[in-house]
Design an enzyme around this catalytic site. Structure first.
Site, mmCIF file in Angstrom:
data_model
loop_
_atom_site.group_PDB
_atom_site.id
_atom_site.type_symbol
_atom_site.label_atom_id
_atom_site.label_comp_id
_atom_site.label_asym_id
_atom_site.label_seq_id
_atom_site.Cartn_x
_atom_site.Cartn_y
_atom_site.Cartn_z
ATOM 1 N N CYS A 16 0.866 -1.183 0.000
ATOM 2 C CA CYS A 16 0.000 0.000 0.000
ATOM 3 C C CYS A 16 0.906 1.239 0.000
ATOM 4 O O CYS A 16 2.132 1.118 0.149
ATOM 5 C CB CYS A 16 -0.870 -0.005 1.251
ATOM 6 S SG CYS A 16 0.126 0.059 2.750
ATOM 7 N N HIS A 76 3.832 1.525 10.880
ATOM 8 C CA HIS A 76 2.884 1.366 12.000
ATOM 9 C C HIS A 76 2.929 2.526 12.989
ATOM 10 O O HIS A 76 1.984 2.726 13.748
ATOM 11 C CB HIS A 76 3.251 0.143 12.850
ATOM 12 C CG HIS A 76 3.049 -1.153 12.174
ATOM 13 N ND1 HIS A 76 1.940 -1.432 11.431
ATOM 14 C CD2 HIS A 76 3.811 -2.283 12.163
ATOM 15 C CE1 HIS A 76 2.037 -2.676 10.995
ATOM 16 N NE2 HIS A 76 3.153 -3.200 11.401
ATOM 17 N N CYS A 132 3.193 5.919 8.550
ATOM 18 C CA CYS A 132 2.253 6.254 7.478
ATOM 19 C C CYS A 132 1.489 7.535 7.862
ATOM 20 O O CYS A 132 1.007 7.652 8.993
ATOM 21 C CB CYS A 132 1.272 5.099 7.275
ATOM 22 S SG CYS A 132 0.027 5.510 6.056
ATOM 23 N N HIS A 136 -1.457 -5.164 18.749
ATOM 24 C CA HIS A 136 -0.890 -4.810 17.442
ATOM 25 C C HIS A 136 0.004 -3.566 17.587
ATOM 26 O O HIS A 136 -0.364 -2.620 18.284
ATOM 27 C CB HIS A 136 -2.028 -4.539 16.449
ATOM 28 C CG HIS A 136 -1.545 -4.399 15.048
ATOM 29 N ND1 HIS A 136 -0.949 -3.246 14.588
ATOM 30 C CD2 HIS A 136 -1.525 -5.264 14.007
ATOM 31 C CE1 HIS A 136 -0.595 -3.416 13.326
ATOM 32 N NE2 HIS A 136 -0.937 -4.638 12.948
ATOM 33 N N GLU A 141 0.556 -1.062 15.732
ATOM 34 C CA GLU A 141 -0.084 0.227 15.392
ATOM 35 C C GLU A 141 -0.913 0.741 16.571
ATOM 36 O O GLU A 141 -0.880 1.927 16.901
ATOM 37 C CB GLU A 141 -0.978 0.064 14.154
ATOM 38 C CG GLU A 141 -1.627 1.389 13.745
ATOM 39 C CD GLU A 141 -2.715 1.224 12.694
ATOM 40 O OE1 GLU A 141 -2.524 0.458 11.726
ATOM 41 O OE2 GLU A 141 -3.769 1.868 12.857
ATOM 42 N N THR A 148 -6.145 1.238 11.448
ATOM 43 C CA THR A 148 -6.359 1.510 10.009
ATOM 44 C C THR A 148 -6.855 0.290 9.227
ATOM 45 O O THR A 148 -7.544 0.445 8.223
ATOM 46 C CB THR A 148 -5.064 2.017 9.346
ATOM 47 O OG1 THR A 148 -4.019 1.078 9.609
ATOM 48 C CG2 THR A 148 -4.672 3.381 9.837
ATOM 49 N N CYS A 184 -8.285 2.709 6.863
ATOM 50 C CA CYS A 184 -7.648 3.032 5.579
ATOM 51 C C CYS A 184 -8.271 2.140 4.511
ATOM 52 O O CYS A 184 -8.492 0.954 4.743
ATOM 53 C CB CYS A 184 -6.162 2.758 5.695
ATOM 54 S SG CYS A 184 -5.331 2.756 4.119
ATOM 55 N N SER A 209 0.296 -15.221 5.232
ATOM 56 C CA SER A 209 -0.250 -13.862 5.225
ATOM 57 C C SER A 209 -1.770 -13.922 5.137
ATOM 58 O O SER A 209 -2.345 -14.429 4.176
ATOM 59 C CB SER A 209 0.335 -13.096 4.030
ATOM 60 O OG SER A 209 -0.578 -12.150 3.552
ATOM 61 N N SER A 210 -2.436 -13.410 6.174
ATOM 62 C CA SER A 210 -3.900 -13.538 6.198
ATOM 63 C C SER A 210 -4.547 -12.664 5.126
ATOM 64 O O SER A 210 -5.569 -13.036 4.554
ATOM 65 C CB SER A 210 -4.450 -13.208 7.578
ATOM 66 O OG SER A 210 -4.107 -11.898 7.931
HETATM 67 FE FE1 F3S Z 1 -0.948 1.205 4.349
HETATM 68 FE FE2 F3S Z 1 -0.967 3.443 5.643
HETATM 69 FE FE3 F3S Z 1 -3.188 2.349 4.895
HETATM 70 S S1 F3S Z 1 0.411 1.766 5.963
HETATM 71 S S2 F3S Z 1 -2.818 0.170 4.940
HETATM 72 S S3 F3S Z 1 -1.646 3.168 3.561
HETATM 73 S S4 F3S Z 1 -2.796 3.308 6.826
#
Ligand code: F3S
Length: 283
Positions: free
Chosen positions: A13, A76, A98, A126, A128, A166, A194, A222-223
């Site tokens: 992402c 994170h 991010c 987690h 984050e 997110t 997100c 990887s889920s």
């Molecule tokens: Fe990726 Fe940032 Fe969204 S790390 S999943 S773009 S919150």
């Protein structure tokens, strides 16, 4: 030539790509470079960075030398006290949090300073969520499920500020907000989910529906990749899950005229490109 459609949202992402690019850029400089935790859950990327001199440390206490040392914070994010500890160490800090996560840090800091109780909807352990908790000036509440929300006492006149991790599921978030709305009169709801994950899933389903075969690339454990595989399999019976090009049996593809490709959130672009080139040129 076979028609190959690769999802635009396949792989990293925006936030992860940005963080990984920042690490590669720092690796080119003269400083000793460390990431606070692995930059991404992909062994190949972490190993490749290691070859370029980038090491992973687990905590600020692992920093032994501060001269010419760069510490990179991953997408994170981290609690505010970690940033403060790094500043005290006087190392060079590169913050790859991010921007969508930084926004949550600002929201919870302000809300808690204003005397509101912060509710974080997400998984308590987690990284984050650990980071978000660490920007609240008063103790936040973390809840992950509707049943946990049901168990909370009424908040009475207390003001609440609800944010979410997110990557949290929107439907579950909405259910939790509905329950909390009955327990307090004064609620600010900040939907901080997100849409990168949802976009990747929607696009994968659309491409799978239009293709003779679909390839899903990603880690076995990887889920989010498993979820993509599930979605694509429903739309296209010839859906294959591979980790790298080595798992690809091109003979299986001989009869397919159109092939779609998507990839999980931790799959680097070079793997996607490699698979794409091979599928396109194999007849
Ligand atoms: Fe990726 Fe940032 Fe969204 S790390 S999943 S773009 S919150």
């Amino acid at each position: 030539m076979r028609e190959v459609t690769t999802a635009k949202s396949a792989g990293f992402c925006f936030g992860v790509r940005r963080a990984v690019d920042m690490v590669y850029a720092e690796a080119k400089k003269d400083n000793r470079v460390f990431t606070l935790g692995p930059i991404i859950h992909n062994e190949q990327v972490v190993k490749d960075l290691e070859k370029k001199g980038v090491k992973v440390i687990d905590s600020v206490n692992d920093i032994s030398e501060k001269e010419n040392t760069t510490i990179i914070i991953r997408s994170h994010g981290v609690p505010q006290n970690v940033i403060n500890a790094l500043k005290e160490k006087k190392v060079n800090i590169v913050d790859a949090t991010c921007p969508f996560v930084s926004k949550i840090h600002k929201i919870v800091k302000q809300a808690s300073e204003d005397g509101k109780t912060v509710v974080i909807v997400g998984s308590d352990n987690h990284p984050e969520v650990e980071g978000i908790k660490g920007w609240c000036v008063s103790k936040p509440i973390v809840i992950e499920s509707a049943s946990e929300a049901e168990k909370l006492d009424n908040f009475g006149g207390k003001k609440l500020c609800i944010v979410s991790q997110t990557t949290f599921n929107y439907k579950k978030f909405k259910d939790i907000v509905d329950i909390l709305s009955k327990k307090s009169y004064d609620i600010d709801v900040m939907n901080t989910i997100c849409n990168a994950t949802e976009e990747r899933q929607t696009e994968a389903g659309t491409i799978a529906r239009q293709s003779d075969a679909m390839l899903v690339i990603g880690g076995k454990h990887s889920s989010n990749t498993q979820k993509l595989y599930e979605i694509c399999s429903k739309e296209c019976p010839n859906t294959y899950f591979i980790q790298t090009l080595d798992d690809l049996d091109l003979k299986q593809f001989q009869s397919f005229r159109s092939v779609g490709i998507t990839a999980g959130a931790s799959t680097p672009n070079n793997i996607i490109k490699e698979v794409q080139a091979n599928v396109r040129h194999e007849q």
